[in-house]
Design a protein around this motif. Structure first.
Motif, PDB file in Angstrom:
ATOM      1  N   GLY A 134       0.834  -1.215   0.000  1.00 31.48           N
ATOM      2  CA  GLY A 134       0.000   0.000   0.000  1.00 31.48           C
ATOM      3  C   GLY A 134       0.859   1.251   0.000  1.00 31.48           C
ATOM      4  N   ARG A 135       1.799   1.312   0.935  1.00 29.33           N
ATOM      5  CA  ARG A 135       2.619   2.500   1.045  1.00 29.33           C
ATOM      6  C   ARG A 135       3.539   2.663  -0.168  1.00 29.33           C
ATOM      7  NH1 ARG A 135       4.616   6.485   4.562  1.00 29.33           N
ATOM      8  NH2 ARG A 135       2.437   6.632   5.195  1.00 29.33           N
ATOM      9  N   LEU A 136       4.011   1.546  -0.691  1.00 20.60           N
ATOM     10  CA  LEU A 136       4.902   1.653  -1.846  1.00 20.60           C
ATOM     11  C   LEU A 136       4.153   2.282  -3.021  1.00 20.60           C
ATOM     12  CD1 LEU A 136       7.786   1.049  -2.717  1.00 20.60           C
ATOM     13  CD2 LEU A 136       6.966  -1.075  -3.709  1.00 20.60           C
ATOM     14  N   CYS A 137       2.870   1.919  -3.164  1.00 19.29           N
ATOM     15  CA  CYS A 137       2.079   2.517  -4.251  1.00 19.29           C
ATOM     16  C   CYS A 137       1.929   4.017  -4.055  1.00 19.29           C
ATOM     17  CB  CYS A 137       0.708   1.845  -4.337  1.00 19.29           C
ATOM     18  SG  CYS A 137       0.832   0.249  -5.132  1.00 19.29           S
ATOM     19  N   LEU A 162      -2.276 -11.252  -0.416  1.00 19.13           N
ATOM     20  CA  LEU A 162      -3.541 -11.322  -1.149  1.00 19.13           C
ATOM     21  C   LEU A 162      -4.712 -11.297  -0.180  1.00 19.13           C
ATOM     22  CD1 LEU A 162      -3.076 -13.659  -4.207  1.00 19.13           C
ATOM     23  CD2 LEU A 162      -2.487 -11.269  -3.871  1.00 19.13           C
ATOM     24  N   LYS A 163      -4.569 -11.999   0.951  1.00 17.35           N
ATOM     25  CA  LYS A 163      -5.646 -12.006   1.945  1.00 17.35           C
ATOM     26  C   LYS A 163      -5.920 -10.591   2.436  1.00 17.35           C
ATOM     27  CE  LYS A 163      -4.954 -16.478   4.042  1.00 17.35           C
ATOM     28  NZ  LYS A 163      -4.182 -17.080   5.129  1.00 17.35           N
ATOM     29  N   LEU A 164      -4.880  -9.781   2.510  1.00 13.24           N
ATOM     30  CA  LEU A 164      -5.046  -8.408   2.985  1.00 13.24           C
ATOM     31  C   LEU A 164      -5.532  -7.480   1.875  1.00 13.24           C
ATOM     32  CD1 LEU A 164      -1.887  -8.094   5.278  1.00 13.24           C
ATOM     33  CD2 LEU A 164      -4.252  -8.107   6.010  1.00 13.24           C
ATOM     34  N   GLY A 165      -5.797  -8.025   0.717  1.00 14.30           N
ATOM     35  CA  GLY A 165      -6.388  -7.235  -0.361  1.00 14.30           C
ATOM     36  C   GLY A 165      -5.381  -6.424  -1.162  1.00 14.30           C
ATOM     37  N   PHE A 166      -4.139  -6.859  -1.248  1.00 16.68           N
ATOM     38  CA  PHE A 166      -3.118  -6.072  -1.940  1.00 16.68           C
ATOM     39  C   PHE A 166      -2.966  -6.411  -3.424  1.00 16.68           C
ATOM     40  CE2 PHE A 166      -0.978  -5.344   2.342  1.00 16.68           C
ATOM     41  CZ  PHE A 166      -1.365  -4.014   2.388  1.00 16.68           C
ATOM     42  N   MET A 167      -3.895  -7.228  -3.943  1.00 21.47           N
ATOM     43  CA  MET A 167      -3.762  -7.675  -5.329  1.00 21.47           C
ATOM     44  C   MET A 167      -3.535  -6.516  -6.313  1.00 21.47           C
ATOM     45  SD  MET A 167      -3.831 -10.481  -6.962  1.00 21.47           S
ATOM     46  CE  MET A 167      -3.626 -10.742  -8.688  1.00 21.47           C
ATOM     47  N   ASP A 168      -4.406  -5.494  -6.227  1.00 19.62           N
ATOM     48  CA  ASP A 168      -4.310  -4.399  -7.198  1.00 19.62           C
ATOM     49  C   ASP A 168      -2.984  -3.650  -7.044  1.00 19.62           C
ATOM     50  OD1 ASP A 168      -6.737  -5.178  -7.986  1.00 19.62           O
ATOM     51  OD2 ASP A 168      -7.841  -3.530  -7.018  1.00 19.62           O
ATOM     52  N   ASP A 169      -2.595  -3.451  -5.783  1.00 23.02           N
ATOM     53  CA  ASP A 169      -1.329  -2.755  -5.542  1.00 23.02           C
ATOM     54  C   ASP A 169      -0.168  -3.544  -6.149  1.00 23.02           C
ATOM     55  OD1 ASP A 169      -2.561  -0.726  -4.218  1.00 23.02           O
ATOM     56  OD2 ASP A 169      -2.261  -1.566  -2.231  1.00 23.02           O
ATOM     57  N   LEU A 170      -0.233  -4.868  -6.001  1.00 21.48           N
ATOM     58  CA  LEU A 170       0.861  -5.680  -6.552  1.00 21.48           C
ATOM     59  C   LEU A 170       0.971  -5.478  -8.054  1.00 21.48           C
ATOM     60  CD1 LEU A 170       0.629  -9.106  -4.646  1.00 21.48           C
ATOM     61  CD2 LEU A 170       2.198  -7.212  -4.281  1.00 21.48           C
ATOM     62  N   GLU A 171      -0.176  -5.418  -8.713  1.00 19.19           N
ATOM     63  CA  GLU A 171      -0.145  -5.232 -10.169  1.00 19.19           C
ATOM     64  C   GLU A 171       0.510  -3.896 -10.522  1.00 19.19           C
ATOM     65  OE1 GLU A 171      -0.714  -7.401 -12.453  1.00 19.19           O
ATOM     66  OE2 GLU A 171      -1.566  -8.969 -11.189  1.00 19.19           O
ATOM     67  N   VAL A 172       0.178  -2.862  -9.756  1.00 25.26           N
ATOM     68  CA  VAL A 172       0.787  -1.539 -10.008  1.00 25.26           C
ATOM     69  C   VAL A 172       2.308  -1.635  -9.836  1.00 25.26           C
ATOM     70  CG1 VAL A 172       0.958   0.824  -9.099  1.00 25.26           C
ATOM     71  CG2 VAL A 172      -1.282  -0.288  -9.287  1.00 25.26           C
ATOM     72  N   ILE A 173       2.729  -2.357  -8.808  1.00 25.85           N
ATOM     73  CA  ILE A 173       4.169  -2.462  -8.529  1.00 25.85           C
ATOM     74  C   ILE A 173       4.886  -3.266  -9.625  1.00 25.85           C
ATOM     75  CG2 ILE A 173       5.879  -3.337  -6.868  1.00 25.85           C
ATOM     76  CD1 ILE A 173       3.711  -2.697  -4.683  1.00 25.85           C
ATOM     77  N   PHE A 174       4.276  -4.383 -10.035  1.00 22.03           N
ATOM     78  CA  PHE A 174       4.889  -5.177 -11.108  1.00 22.03           C
ATOM     79  C   PHE A 174       5.159  -4.300 -12.329  1.00 22.03           C
ATOM     80  CE2 PHE A 174       2.791  -9.124  -9.232  1.00 22.03           C
ATOM     81  CZ  PHE A 174       3.977  -9.710  -8.866  1.00 22.03           C
ATOM     82  N   LYS A 175       4.156  -3.445 -12.648  1.00 26.25           N
ATOM     83  CA  LYS A 175       4.297  -2.595 -13.837  1.00 26.25           C
ATOM     84  C   LYS A 175       5.444  -1.600 -13.703  1.00 26.25           C
ATOM     85  CE  LYS A 175      -0.169  -2.567 -16.005  1.00 26.25           C
ATOM     86  NZ  LYS A 175      -1.260  -2.550 -14.999  1.00 26.25           N
ATOM     87  N   GLY A 506      -6.849   1.440   4.831  1.00 23.41           N
ATOM     88  CA  GLY A 506      -7.794   2.547   4.943  1.00 23.41           C
ATOM     89  C   GLY A 506      -7.198   3.834   4.414  1.00 23.41           C
ATOM     90  N   GLY A 507      -5.877   3.853   4.245  1.00 24.03           N
ATOM     91  CA  GLY A 507      -5.219   5.063   3.744  1.00 24.03           C
ATOM     92  C   GLY A 507      -5.319   6.213   4.730  1.00 24.03           C
ATOM     93  N   LEU A 508      -5.363   5.914   6.021  1.00 24.57           N
ATOM     94  CA  LEU A 508      -5.457   6.986   7.021  1.00 24.57           C
ATOM     95  C   LEU A 508      -4.075   7.377   7.516  1.00 24.57           C
ATOM     96  CD1 LEU A 508      -8.285   5.785   9.419  1.00 24.57           C
ATOM     97  CD2 LEU A 508      -8.424   7.418   7.577  1.00 24.57           C
ATOM     98  N   ALA A 509      -3.984   8.562   8.096  1.00 25.22           N
ATOM     99  CA  ALA A 509      -2.728   8.934   8.753  1.00 25.22           C
ATOM    100  C   ALA A 509      -2.763   8.310  10.134  1.00 25.22           C
ATOM    101  CB  ALA A 509      -2.631  10.443   8.865  1.00 25.22           C
ATOM    102  N   ARG A 510      -1.604   8.048  10.694  1.00 17.39           N
ATOM    103  CA  ARG A 510      -1.544   7.398  12.006  1.00 17.39           C
ATOM    104  C   ARG A 510      -2.351   8.159  13.055  1.00 17.39           C
ATOM    105  NH1 ARG A 510      -2.513   5.679  15.822  1.00 17.39           N
ATOM    106  NH2 ARG A 510      -1.330   4.703  17.498  1.00 17.39           N
ATOM    107  N   GLU A 511      -2.275   9.525  12.996  1.00 20.21           N
ATOM    108  CA  GLU A 511      -2.933  10.330  14.021  1.00 20.21           C
ATOM    109  C   GLU A 511      -4.456  10.181  13.967  1.00 20.21           C
ATOM    110  OE1 GLU A 511       0.177  10.928  12.274  1.00 20.21           O
ATOM    111  OE2 GLU A 511      -1.047  12.482  11.324  1.00 20.21           O
ATOM    112  N   ALA A 512      -4.972   9.739  12.819  1.00 25.32           N
ATOM    113  CA  ALA A 512      -6.430   9.657  12.670  1.00 25.32           C
ATOM    114  C   ALA A 512      -7.017   8.502  13.476  1.00 25.32           C
ATOM    115  CB  ALA A 512      -6.779   9.495  11.194  1.00 25.32           C
TER     116      ALA A 512
END
Ligand code: AMP
Length: 557
Positions: A134-137, A162-175, A506-512
């Motif tokens: 997630g963060r790498l994306c 994959l269980k954590l739902g990172f499939m789409d992110d992985l595809e972005v990274i592969f590219k 969730g894409g939240l900041a830690r403080e949130a």
């Protein structure tokens, strides 16, 4: 094969890496290392089926370090890990193995920490990037070229990603990576989704799997105990109090651990010695002879040093560190139950190693029951039993040999026989705690309940389960909503797992994110009221520790 690096020398790894491995005290490559290191060193793609505890991190970290060029100040290897904890763990492992490689730097990239310093470290020439997808994306969105020099990619715990739902992110990274890169995928399981990734993104991969034949272990009673890594020594000491053993062998992973544990045992009065590959053969034989004839009761060994050890007196095997594979587990526990006798094997399992326990159970076809650490009452009972056993054979004729002396001493001192007997007991037990209160005081670090999550809990702050369930929720801060998940400590969840998952997905900041309370059968998380429904929708399919998070708004009334 040199003494220092044992079986690792055969890999022809860069000598600086071998020196760092020697400093860790590893004696022999584990099975997954044995098979993976040559493949990865040769630049081939690979699928490794292995779980935590098999030594898989070093299986890819050592050959990757060997392949990178320290003189080039640019990212050369990318390791993707599902969680922040694992990313940090992998980054630390790389740092350990690269200790003697000047110029090699490692950066960990994960959510919940500011992005600026991470990007700066990458741009400053870190050769190894260990990241959560997630963060790498997020970084790629800022700078799509940031990974363009990477020529080694490792997907660690791919099934978890994959269980954590990172499939789409992985595809972005592969590219974003050069198509000519080497790709190595490690996964505990190989479901169809993982095979599909391998099909699309790996080139002619070699498959590495630790063969697991079913093994039979009869006449050995097996049990496991959940502990945190830093509580192992105190757990071992507690277990020794109540286990009725004749001779015992303890297995650990490193030479240093054999020395540390043996000296901790000696300090407590046990007749214990270390057995590791650094100890000269004739000295090793002396240790084994001493164990045979009772001059020693406990030997703390590495797998290598204990090879072929056959001592019929051994009634117990403690697996203080997890074996790398089920075969070595079976081999280890086979040190007891010799010559048709019964034996007992105990396995200490840290929260991250529970998967390995399941594999062991599957391979041996036996359930390894869970036991808890003995409480103070059990320790007291065991101590009194030992005292009774040591004194009772003496009572029969002690009166005839020492009765007159007793009469004289009571007269000289002017005390009752009971007072004198008590004084003698105090002397004989040498200050040992023999009341509940004294034992409780002596064991501040030994928890009453087993750990369930990743984080060691503070001692003295461990209410029992009922108490934990009943505690009232704390008042909520302005602008925050409380949410509930049915996952709790008994599911192996710690606050940091929830935090990691919510931050990553969730894409939240830690403080949130506010307070996180993990109870046994559920957990509460404080999230921003603003945008809550959207956030919960985003987290709809999130999984933590392999289970669906299913976070819902929680109303106290
Ligand atoms: P991993 O499966 O990568 O999580 O590794 C599990 C643990 O085994 C880590 O604490 C490593 O430091 C340790 N380890 C890895 N390889 C070896 C080895 N060859 N000998 C002893 N310990 C090892």
């Amino acid at each position: 094969m040199t003494q220092e690096t044992g079986g690792f020398a055969a890999f022809n790894l860069n000598p600086n890496i071998l020196a760092a491995v020697a400093a860790t005290g590893y004696e022999e490559p584990s099975a997954i290392q044995q098979q993976s290191i040559p493949i990865i060193m040769a630049g081939q793609d690979m699928i490794g089926q292995a779980q935590t505890g098999t030594g898989k991190t070093a299986a890819f970290a050592l050959p990757i370090l060997h392949c990178i060029d320290p003189a080039k100040r640019e990212p050369q290897a990318l390791i993707l890990a599902p969680t922040r904890e694992l990313a940090l763990q992998v980054a630390t492992a790389f740092e350990t193995y690269a200790k003697q490689m000047p110029g090699v730097t490692v950066v960990a990239v994960y959510g919940g920490a500011p992005m600026g310093p991470q990007l700066k470290a990458i741009r400053n020439g870190a050769q190894i990037v260990v990241a959560t997808p997630g963060r790498l994306c997020d970084h790629l969105r800022r700078d799509e070229k940031v990974l363009s020099t990477v020529n080694h990619l490792v997907l660690d715990e791919a099934d978890e990603m994959l269980k954590l739902g990172f499939m789409d992110d992985l595809e972005v990274i592969f590219k974003a990576l050069p198509p000519t890169r080497q790709t190595v995928l490690f996964s505990a399981t190989l479901p169809q989704s993982i095979r599909a990734i391998a099909e699309r993104h790996l080139r002619d991969p070699q498959h590495v799997k630790i063969q697991t034949k079913t093994q039979t272990v009869t006449a050995i009673e097996q049990a496991h105990l959940l502990v945190h890594a830093d509580q192992k020594t105190s757990a071992v000491l507690s277990l020794l109090e109540v286990e009725d053993f004749d001779a015992l062998i303890m297995f650990v992973r490193t030479k240093q651990a054999t020395l540390d544990l043996a000296s901790a045992l000696e300090a407590k009065g046990y007749k214990a010695a270390a057995l590791n590959g650094d100890i000269a053969q004739n000295q090793r034989e002396r240790v084994i002879d001493s164990l045979k004839d009772g001059r020693l009761d406990i030997v703390v060994a590495t797998d290598v040093a204990a090879r072929g050890l056959d001592v019929p007196r051994i009634t117990h095997v403690f697996n203080v560190d997890m074996p790398y594979d089920p075969e070595s587990y079976v081999h280890r526990i086979g040190r007891t139950g010799r010559a048709g006798r019964e034996g007992r094997a105990l396995l200490l399992v840290t929260p991250r190693e529970r998967r390995m326990l399941q594999v062991i159970e599957r391979v041996t076809g036996q359930k390894v029951a869970e036991v808890r650490l003995p409480d103070a009452q059990a320790v007291l009972d065991a101590r009194i039993k030992k005292l009774t056993n040591s004194l009772s054979p003496l009572v029969a004729d002690a009166e005839s040999t020492h009765g007159d002396l007793l009469d004289r001493l009571t007269a000289d001192i002017g005390c009752t026989p009971r007072a004198l007997a008590a004084a003698l007991l105090r002397k004989a037990t040498n200050g040992q705690a023999l009341t509940l209160a004294a034992i409780e005081k002596e064991r501040p670090l030994v928890p009453n309940s087993a750990p369930r999550g990743d984080r060691p809990e503070r001692s003295g702050d461990r209410p029992d389960r009922g108490d934990r369930e009943r505690r009232a929720p704390v008042p909520l801060a302005e602008g925050r909503a409380r949410c509930r998940t049915a996952l709790g400590a008994r599911d192996g969840i710690a606050a940091k797992n929830l935090l990691g998952a919510i931050l990553n997905e969730g894409g939240l900041a830690r403080e949130a994110i506010g307070r996180i309370q993990v109870r046994d059968s559920f957990s509460l998380v404080e999230l921003p009221e603003d945008g809550l429904e959207k956030l919960l929708a985003k987290l709809k399919d999130t999984r933590v520790a392999g289970k669906q998070l299913k976070l819902r708004r929680y109303r106290e009334d």
